[in-house]
Design a protein around this motif. Sequence first.
Motif: not given
Length: 300
Positions: A200-219
């Motif tokens: 969010i702070l890095g102004r990521a795109s919707a697709d990038e945020r989705e990928a990072i959310n997935h990574f966060g769930a795995v972590a």
Amino acid sequence: MPPFTSRLIETADTIEAVLDRLLALEPAPGEIARPARLIEAMRYAALGGGKRLRPALVVETALLFGQSGPGVLRTGAAVECLHCYSLVHDDLPAMDDDDLRRGKPTVHRAFDEATAILAGDALLTLAFDILADPQTDDDPTVRSALVLGLARASGLGGMVGGQMLDLEAERLSPDENGIRRLQAMKTGALIRFSCEAGAILGRASADEREAINHFGAVAGLAFQLADDLLDVTASAEAMGKATGKDEARGKGTLVSLHGVDGVRAMLDELVSEADSILAPFGPRAENLRQAARFIAVRQV
């Protein structure tokens, strides 16, 4: 020392300094008064311990998108305030009834139960104060997204809801799906948001945020699995808190279902999954790859 471990220590020191300023004993000019005993209990709960893993994930994810600086650190500190509140309340006699946290007496033992409840309440609300402040980001849309994200990760459908399921697990014995749901809410949601906050702070795109959310769930799942392993393999001295309590209370965990070796294999799979999620980001995501490995093999 692995590179991420060095970065984690460095970030922890920086976040400690930010928290020390935010939790100053005396209010800054223009701030409201701070009752002495309350702020002392808040400082006792939040300062001088912990890996600061969640703030580190905020920092590393924001850096992935080219963002760093005071606003990122304030966001990490806000997440840590909320995390520390959850520990204070989890340790209370009505919840997990623990006497030791981070190698020292829990807040309700060092002060008293009422003060511990209020210190947790104050840390919780301070987290949202920090995120809503323009000092965190000059874009109100970004601040609003951070506040909403943390509220959802920490509330009814996140950490607090997960704690309710955890209390129920002592008498209902959930199946594997139930255990995964509980852990995704109680522990995983705040770790996932820590990654999302950086995006969010890095102004990521919707697709990038989705990928990072997935990574966060795995972590988040990896963190809980590693925690469950440590609960049955590590000493209380090493952990700085009581161990073996889940087994003593008859709580089902993925370790009790799959065994130590089975969970270690699951952790290996989660590290591989994290690598795959981060592959499109290339070398920029190396710090997050190392974070996933650290989470999976941590010893405390």
